[in-house]
Design a protein around this motif. Structure first.
Motif, mmCIF file in Angstrom:
data_model
loop_
_atom_site.group_PDB
_atom_site.id
_atom_site.type_symbol
_atom_site.label_atom_id
_atom_site.label_comp_id
_atom_site.label_asym_id
_atom_site.label_seq_id
_atom_site.Cartn_x
_atom_site.Cartn_y
_atom_site.Cartn_z
ATOM 1 N N GLN A 114 0.806 -1.218 0.000
ATOM 2 C CA GLN A 114 0.000 0.000 0.000
ATOM 3 C C GLN A 114 0.831 1.255 0.000
ATOM 4 O O GLN A 114 0.329 2.335 -0.289
ATOM 5 C CB GLN A 114 -0.892 0.033 1.240
ATOM 6 N N HIS A 115 2.112 1.108 0.319
ATOM 7 C CA HIS A 115 2.918 2.265 0.640
ATOM 8 C C HIS A 115 4.372 1.948 0.260
ATOM 9 O O HIS A 115 4.841 0.843 0.467
ATOM 10 C CB HIS A 115 2.747 2.457 2.148
ATOM 11 N N TYR A 116 5.066 2.919 -0.303
ATOM 12 C CA TYR A 116 6.464 2.731 -0.685
ATOM 13 C C TYR A 116 7.201 4.037 -0.430
ATOM 14 O O TYR A 116 6.703 5.109 -0.775
ATOM 15 C CB TYR A 116 6.557 2.363 -2.175
ATOM 16 N N THR A 117 8.386 3.950 0.180
ATOM 17 C CA THR A 117 9.205 5.141 0.389
ATOM 18 C C THR A 117 10.626 4.871 -0.095
ATOM 19 O O THR A 117 11.092 3.729 -0.075
ATOM 20 C CB THR A 117 9.261 5.567 1.871
ATOM 21 N N ALA A 118 11.296 5.933 -0.523
ATOM 22 C CA ALA A 118 12.685 5.825 -0.962
ATOM 23 C C ALA A 118 13.324 7.201 -0.904
ATOM 24 O O ALA A 118 12.637 8.226 -0.871
ATOM 25 C CB ALA A 118 12.763 5.278 -2.385
ATOM 26 N N HIS A 119 14.647 7.201 -0.904
ATOM 27 C CA HIS A 119 15.393 8.445 -1.061
ATOM 28 C C HIS A 119 15.996 8.436 -2.455
ATOM 29 O O HIS A 119 16.655 7.464 -2.847
ATOM 30 C CB HIS A 119 16.491 8.592 -0.005
ATOM 31 N N LEU A 120 15.741 9.468 -3.210
ATOM 32 C CA LEU A 120 16.288 9.619 -4.555
ATOM 33 C C LEU A 120 17.514 10.513 -4.428
ATOM 34 O O LEU A 120 17.388 11.705 -4.170
ATOM 35 C CB LEU A 120 15.237 10.236 -5.485
ATOM 36 N N HIS A 121 18.699 9.935 -4.588
ATOM 37 C CA HIS A 121 19.945 10.657 -4.325
ATOM 38 C C HIS A 121 20.210 11.796 -5.300
ATOM 39 O O HIS A 121 20.849 12.780 -4.952
ATOM 40 C CB HIS A 121 21.131 9.689 -4.323
ATOM 41 N N ASP A 122 19.723 11.654 -6.537
ATOM 42 C CA ASP A 122 20.005 12.662 -7.554
ATOM 43 C C ASP A 122 18.946 12.584 -8.652
ATOM 44 O O ASP A 122 17.998 11.787 -8.564
ATOM 45 C CB ASP A 122 21.410 12.470 -8.136
ATOM 46 N N GLU A 123 19.125 13.409 -9.676
ATOM 47 C CA GLU A 123 18.146 13.438 -10.765
ATOM 48 C C GLU A 123 18.072 12.097 -11.494
ATOM 49 O O GLU A 123 17.009 11.700 -11.954
ATOM 50 C CB GLU A 123 18.461 14.561 -11.747
ATOM 51 N N LEU B 27 1.417 -0.307 -7.493
ATOM 52 C CA LEU B 27 2.522 -0.460 -6.546
ATOM 53 C C LEU B 27 3.052 -1.890 -6.542
ATOM 54 O O LEU B 27 4.262 -2.107 -6.429
ATOM 55 C CB LEU B 27 2.101 -0.047 -5.140
ATOM 56 N N ASP B 28 2.167 -2.868 -6.661
ATOM 57 C CA ASP B 28 2.604 -4.261 -6.712
ATOM 58 C C ASP B 28 3.462 -4.533 -7.945
ATOM 59 O O ASP B 28 4.362 -5.368 -7.910
ATOM 60 C CB ASP B 28 1.405 -5.213 -6.700
ATOM 61 N N ARG B 29 3.182 -3.824 -9.036
ATOM 62 C CA ARG B 29 3.944 -3.990 -10.274
ATOM 63 C C ARG B 29 5.244 -3.194 -10.283
ATOM 64 O O ARG B 29 6.109 -3.415 -11.119
ATOM 65 C CB ARG B 29 3.084 -3.551 -11.470
ATOM 66 N N LEU B 30 5.387 -2.248 -9.349
ATOM 67 C CA LEU B 30 6.545 -1.356 -9.313
ATOM 68 C C LEU B 30 7.806 -2.131 -8.932
ATOM 69 O O LEU B 30 7.868 -2.770 -7.893
ATOM 70 C CB LEU B 30 6.306 -0.224 -8.318
ATOM 71 N N LYS B 31 8.795 -2.064 -9.790
ATOM 72 C CA LYS B 31 10.108 -2.671 -9.538
ATOM 73 C C LYS B 31 11.118 -1.531 -9.576
ATOM 74 O O LYS B 31 11.504 -1.062 -10.637
ATOM 75 C CB LYS B 31 10.454 -3.701 -10.615
ATOM 76 N N PHE B 32 11.522 -1.077 -8.392
ATOM 77 C CA PHE B 32 12.414 0.068 -8.301
ATOM 78 C C PHE B 32 13.369 -0.091 -7.137
ATOM 79 O O PHE B 32 12.950 -0.362 -6.017
ATOM 80 C CB PHE B 32 11.605 1.365 -8.141
ATOM 81 N N ALA B 33 14.634 0.075 -7.407
ATOM 82 C CA ALA B 33 15.661 0.075 -6.373
ATOM 83 C C ALA B 33 16.516 1.323 -6.600
ATOM 84 O O ALA B 33 17.314 1.369 -7.534
ATOM 85 C CB ALA B 33 16.507 -1.177 -6.462
ATOM 86 N N PRO B 34 16.337 2.384 -5.789
ATOM 87 C CA PRO B 34 16.983 3.671 -6.058
ATOM 88 C C PRO B 34 18.503 3.644 -6.024
ATOM 89 O O PRO B 34 19.145 4.514 -6.602
ATOM 90 C CB PRO B 34 16.435 4.579 -4.969
ATOM 91 N N ASN B 35 19.106 2.673 -5.404
ATOM 92 C CA ASN B 35 20.565 2.654 -5.274
ATOM 93 C C ASN B 35 21.263 1.860 -6.359
ATOM 94 O O ASN B 35 22.480 1.706 -6.321
ATOM 95 C CB ASN B 35 20.966 2.123 -3.904
ATOM 96 N N LEU B 36 20.515 1.299 -7.286
ATOM 97 C CA LEU B 36 21.144 0.486 -8.339
ATOM 98 C C LEU B 36 21.511 1.312 -9.533
ATOM 99 O O LEU B 36 20.925 2.287 -9.839
ATOM 100 C CB LEU B 36 20.213 -0.647 -8.753
#
Length: 161
Positions: free
Chosen positions: A2-11, A152-161
């Protein structure tokens, strides 16, 4: 999820999130973008549109209030409409412009500054909150419907990769 959080380091991380959202969107989805001026709402939308196959310029709809785009999703062409309601003086302007008709269950609608027309907007499926944090941004995605949950269930995101 239901909920997803991340830090986006840059553009580049913001662009990567836009690309991940482009792979997760579903026809009929309504996304509301929240954040101060300069938080990255338009940058995220631009990245999503480019990842969804739009090759032209992505204009900010600050003065036009809405910019329509045609994208291909799962082999089917559909409309993605990018709204920016920042300059809207009253919610009635949204209705007078006929924009509510765009929320028809088939178009994908992305709305910046939804609070400007909150009283007349249909309920969003996915709320994205962007906050400037140091050199990057914090992002929180909240699903508020079954369609938002599916996205959100379909979202595949890893901000540090």
């Amino acid at each position: 999820m239901q909920h997803y959080t991340a830090h986006l380091h840059d553009e580049n991380a913001t662009i990567a999130l836009g690309a991940a959202l482009a792979r997760a969107i579903i026809p009929g989805l309504t996304i509301y973008l929240h954040g101060d001026l300069g938080a990255g709402k338009t940058a995220l939308t631009r990245a999503l549109l480019h990842a969804a196959g739009h090759t032209g310029h992505v204009r900010s709809p600050t003065y036009t209030l809405a910019e329509p785009y045609t994208i291909e999703l799962d082999g089917r062409c559909l409309n993605l409409i990018h709204f920016d309601l920042y300059r809207m003086g009253a919610p009635e302007e949204f209705l007078d412009a006929g924009f509510r008709e765009d929320f028809d269950g088939t178009n994908i609608c992305i709305v910046e500054w939804p609070e400007k027309a909150e009283a007349v907007l249909p309920r969003g499926d996915l709320n994205v909150f962007l906050t400037v944090a140091g050199q990057g941004r914090d992002v929180e995605l909240q699903a508020s419907s079954a369609l938002g949950l599916l996205c959100l269930d379909r979202l595949k995101f890893a901000p540090n990769l």
